[in-house]
Write a protein that holds these residues in place. Structure first.
Motif, short mmCIF file in Angstrom:
data_model
loop_
_atom_site.label_atom_id
_atom_site.label_comp_id
_atom_site.label_asym_id
_atom_site.label_seq_id
_atom_site.Cartn_x
_atom_site.Cartn_y
_atom_site.Cartn_z
N LEU A 148 21.04 67.06 63.52
CA LEU A 148 22.71 67.49 63.46
C LEU A 148 23.08 67.45 62.09
CD1 LEU A 148 24.38 66.92 65.83
CD2 LEU A 148 24.50 64.73 65.35
N GLN A 207 29.56 68.96 63.37
CA GLN A 207 28.23 68.82 63.41
C GLN A 207 27.58 69.39 64.58
OE1 GLN A 207 26.79 65.05 62.07
NE2 GLN A 207 28.59 64.32 61.72
N SER A 254 31.06 57.96 63.48
CA SER A 254 30.80 59.08 64.44
C SER A 254 29.00 59.57 64.05
CB SER A 254 31.69 60.19 64.14
OG SER A 254 31.57 60.77 62.71
N ARG A 255 28.95 59.38 62.68
CA ARG A 255 27.40 59.88 62.46
C ARG A 255 26.44 58.90 63.15
NH1 ARG A 255 28.48 62.22 56.23
NH2 ARG A 255 29.27 63.96 57.42
N GLY A 307 26.37 59.89 66.70
CA GLY A 307 25.91 61.30 66.72
C GLY A 307 24.07 61.27 66.81
N ASN A 308 24.07 60.34 65.91
CA ASN A 308 22.41 60.16 65.65
C ASN A 308 21.73 59.59 67.22
OD1 ASN A 308 20.80 60.56 63.33
ND2 ASN A 308 22.80 59.91 62.45
N LEU A 340 21.70 62.22 69.62
CA LEU A 340 20.67 63.21 69.29
C LEU A 340 19.18 62.76 69.77
CD1 LEU A 340 20.11 66.00 67.85
CD2 LEU A 340 19.68 64.65 65.91
N PHE A 364 20.15 64.67 73.99
CA PHE A 364 21.43 65.48 74.25
C PHE A 364 21.63 66.79 73.16
CE2 PHE A 364 22.64 61.23 76.02
CZ PHE A 364 22.67 61.63 77.70
N VAL A 419 24.40 67.96 71.14
CA VAL A 419 25.86 67.07 70.50
C VAL A 419 26.72 67.86 69.53
CG1 VAL A 419 26.25 65.00 69.20
CG2 VAL A 419 24.22 64.96 70.48
N LYS A 420 27.91 67.66 69.72
CA LYS A 420 28.90 68.33 68.46
C LYS A 420 29.83 67.03 68.18
CE LYS A 420 28.60 72.89 69.30
NZ LYS A 420 29.45 74.19 69.98
N VAL A 421 30.02 67.01 66.89
CA VAL A 421 30.93 65.76 66.15
C VAL A 421 31.83 66.66 65.37
CG1 VAL A 421 30.70 63.64 64.71
CG2 VAL A 421 28.96 64.39 66.10
#
Lengths: 576, 190
Positions: free
Chosen positions: A4, A166, B20-21, B24-25, B28, B32, B34-36
């Protein structure tokens, strides 16, 4: 390996995988992290240049020397670097050269909302535009190949949403291209009229070849839907909004190459549908191109306008008439604009300027926030460096009356970027101007980048540091003094004296940014509620750590860094 | 799976980027798309900060618009009120009860609205209000409110706790890891 990654980090990964050797940039939101991330790779030499023009010339020099090179900047930075850009278009490259320009649709962190595609068109330099992190990496690698194949620097256009979102990126290994041979070639690299005339012919021929390339390039993609009611032409982040809002209700032509644009590809796509809608942010450049090549069933700006970002909700509403339901608390929610941080060294200085009622010629950086309430001390903000040159012009126009009540404020990094030349003008053309350099020992607003005054380079290693006092004296300013903006009385006295003086002067307001890791914070202050009379003197500072509760001042201990300027303000000694 | 949308909101400097990180992790690791989407630069200077996290089989737009969020996580209660319109009908609103006066309130140009917990409930929000600041202080630092709230969120999502722990290990520097793990647990059990 799947990761990501921020669009800017994916861009840097693309530089790495493409074997880029030399990176020179000036920070600017939303482009900064490309260069910060590139600097983390040992194989890449990366630096912060004093400004974008220097950065681009450094990258061009490295390209002529045979290396793959890069420079990155925000949209307004490309204005500063426009001079080398327009001629780099003529010289072309030796090693591939890629330029990142990050537009800021919606002006999240910028002074204007210009569309950088105009620079690509005017300089006749190819420009490509990714729409997510995966494309950032792939487009950068392709950009180097195009640069070498077509003998042109290639601009990769970013936007806030692509740069700062991201998404998933598949990484691969770095290729290590050999340094290309450098041979002296004045017909290509010495752009005096006789040689430049032949290069202009080359540039026009190159554009024709690039248009032919754009017709079949994988950068431009047609996505046909059987159920399509109409066709959409789009680019960059807008592509993602189109896909989310319209799905398979439309067929899409996604333009990854935004300069030059294909002709036949667009004509063929447009011929399939009675209605073509161009969804592009900012100016109607694709739409105008469509009209220029004879595609007349096109619309776009009449629906979406020229201002700010587009998003999936706007598209769904304007093209499908659909609107989502939502709820609210039923009363006004007070706004929360950005403010100077608790302990910000700029606060004390702006308080003094407001108290003295002087006119303030402002500049670009955290201290632009000195324009906000309650300090509201700044009169103008235009572009990097303009504080000093505009002060000179203001004073020349209004004479002595203005010279004794007008100052310029500029940060250390901005002074090195393009403030120095304005100070040379003040000394050389003799205006009795007072310039205040806000030296917080870092480039603050963009997130703490080193600069030529900090004594460290991009990698954090020791570097030569510009001595601001000596520099100002060498420019021809005799009155140069340093103040600590945490000491309000001393700061106010210095401003009074320098405004009263009968020659130009520089005040360096010096105190490191309170957010720097090495800055030690004092214990937070407290308000003695028994002593506090609720006079609100401390509130005049606009410190986010101080508020009024039940008529008395309260200091938020999680925010206060113990700078103590509120203690100086409190006449009755209630702050302890 | 249809795309899910989570908004993380707060005041610049409260640590929404780390939150958010982490999320997101985890997403992932669950496989999925994923977009952040983050906002850097000027807005980070004590202004309202908004981060969007979206996940599903295929995510297109990185941003969330009004009426689209399945959940809103807010580090400050006025920001929860500001972002309530982004919540979709039946969406979950998780907020810290912490109150940070914005500059218009500090200067007296505006009033901080009273009884926000009640007003958010009355507006129809499925609300979880948490004393995140005091839990963070209990873990060792006021700065860990962000991780406390991610702990609260984790209890509302069906992902194994191990994934969250792994994400913490990836995103938090080693010397702050224990403290943040404690903050996460306090939130998860709140």
């Amino acid at each position: 390996m799947k990761k990501l990654m921020l669009g800017n980090a994916a861009f840097a990964r693309g530089l790495y995988e493409a074997g880029c050797k030399i990176v020179s940039s000036y920070p600017g939101t939303p482009s900064t992290e490309i260069t910060e991330e590139a600097a983390k790779f040992e194989e890449i030499y990366a630096e912060w240049a004093p400004n974008e023009k220097v950065a681009m010339e450094t990258a061009l020099g490295a390209s002529i020397a045979g290396a793959r090179s890069f420079c990155g900047m925000k949209h307004v930075g490309l204005n500063v670097a426009a001079d080398p850009l327009y001629t780099a278009s003529y010289t072309g490259v030796n090693g591939g050269m890629v330029i990142a320009v990050a537009d800021d649709q919606g002006m999240h962190s910028s002074q204007n909302e210009q569309d950088s595609r105009h620079h690509a068109i005017a300089s006749k330099v190819p420009m490509i535009e990714p729409s997510d992190s995966g494309e950032c990496k792939e487009f950068v690698k392709l950009a180097f190949e195009l640069s070498e194949e077509f003998d042109a620097p290639v601009i990769v256009r970013m936007s806030t949403r692509v740069a700062h979102s991201q998404s998933i990126v598949d990484t691969t290994e770095r290729q290590e291209p050999e340094l290309k041979e450098y041979t002296k070639n004045p017909q290509k690299y010495v752009m005096m009229p006789a040689f430049a005339k032949t290069r202009h012919v080359f540039v026009e021929e190159r554009t024709q070849k690039l248009i032919a390339y754009a017709e079949t390039s994988p950068l431009n993609r047609v996505e046909i839907s059987e159920n399509a009611e109409f066709g959409v032409i789009t680019n960059g982040a807008a592509y993602q909004y189109v896909k989310e809002a319209l799905g398979d209700k439309v067929s899409v032509l996604k333009l990854g190459m935004v300069n030059p644009m294909p002709v036949q590809l667009i004509k063929d796509f447009a011929a399939k549908y009675s209605r073509i809608v161009v969804v592009e942010e900012l100016d109607g450049i694709i739409e105008e191109h469509c009209r220029n090549i004879g595609v007349s069933n096109v619309e776009g700006k009449n629906i979406f306008g020229y201002i700010g970002e587009i998003n999936q909700a706007v598209i769904a509403e304007k093209l499908l008439g659909e609107k989502k339901e939502f709820t609210a608390i039923g009363e006004d929610v007070p706004g929360r604009p950005p403010v100077m941080c608790a302990g910000c060294p700029h606060r004390g200085l702006f308080y003094c300027l407001k108290k003295l009622g002087v006119t303030v010629s402002g500049d670009i950086g955290c201290y632009t926030l000195g324009a906000a309430q309650p300090l509201a001390a700044v009169d103008t903000t235009i572009c990097m460096g303009a504080s000093i040159s505009a002060l000179h012009g203001f004073n020349k126009a209004r004479g002595a009356e203005s010279e004794h009540r007008t100052v310029a404020v500029i940060g250390d990094s901005t002074f090195m970027h393009s403030g120095m030349t304005g100070l040379v003008n003040i000394a050389y053309n003799n205006s009795n101007s007072t310039v205040i350099i806000l030296d917080n020992s870092i480039t603050g607003m963009t997130g703490h980048q080193q600069n030529p005054t900090t004594g460290k380079n991009l990698k954090g290693d020791p570097a030569a540091a510009v001595d601001l006092e000596k520099l100002c004296r060498a420019i021809g300013i005799n009155r140069v003094r340093v103040v600590d903006p945490y000491h309000l009385a001393e700061t106010e006295a210095a401003i009074r004296e320098e405004l009263a003086a009968d020659e130009a002067s520089v005040i360096i307001s010096r105190r490191p940014c309170a957010l720097l890791k090495y800055v030690k914070h004092n214990a937070p202050f407290k308000v003695n509620a028994e002593k506090c009379v609720g006079c609100k003197m401390c509130m005049k500072l606009g410190c986010p750590a101080i508020s009024i509760r039940e008529g008395k001042a309260v200091i938020d201990h999680t925010q206060c860094v113990g700078c103590g300027i509120c203690k100086e303000m409190c006449k009755i000694g209630a702050i302890e | 799976m249809e795309t899910k949308s989570i908004m993380i909101v707060g005041v610049g400097g409260q640590g929404s980027l780390l939150a958010s990180r982490l999320l997101g992790n985890v997403l992932l690791a669950q496989g999925f798309d994923v977009k952040v989407s983050e906002v850097h630069g000027m807005s980070q200077r004590g202004g309202s900060v908004v981060t969007y996290v979206k996940y599903g089989d295929k995510v297109y737009s990185p941003v969330i618009e009004k009426g689209e969020a399945d959940a809103v996580i807010s580090f400050e209660i006025l920001e929860a009120a500001r972002c309530l319109p982004y919540l979709k009908k039946g969406g979950k609103l998780i907020t810290s009860t912490q109150q940070i006066d914005p500059m218009p309130v500090i200067t007296g140009a505006a009033q901080y609205p009273e009884n926000l917990v009640e007003k958010l409930k009355n507006a129809g929000a499925d609300l979880i209000a948490v004393e995140a600041l005091s839990l963070a202080e209990q873990a060792g630092t006021a700065k860990a409110s962000n991780v406390v709230l991610m702990g609260v969120l984790s209890a509302q999502m069906d992902f194994p706790e191990e994934l969250w722990q792994n994400a913490l290990e990836q995103c938090v520097p080693a010397k702050f890891l224990e403290l943040n793990k404690k903050a996460f647990e306090l939130g998860r059990n709140a």
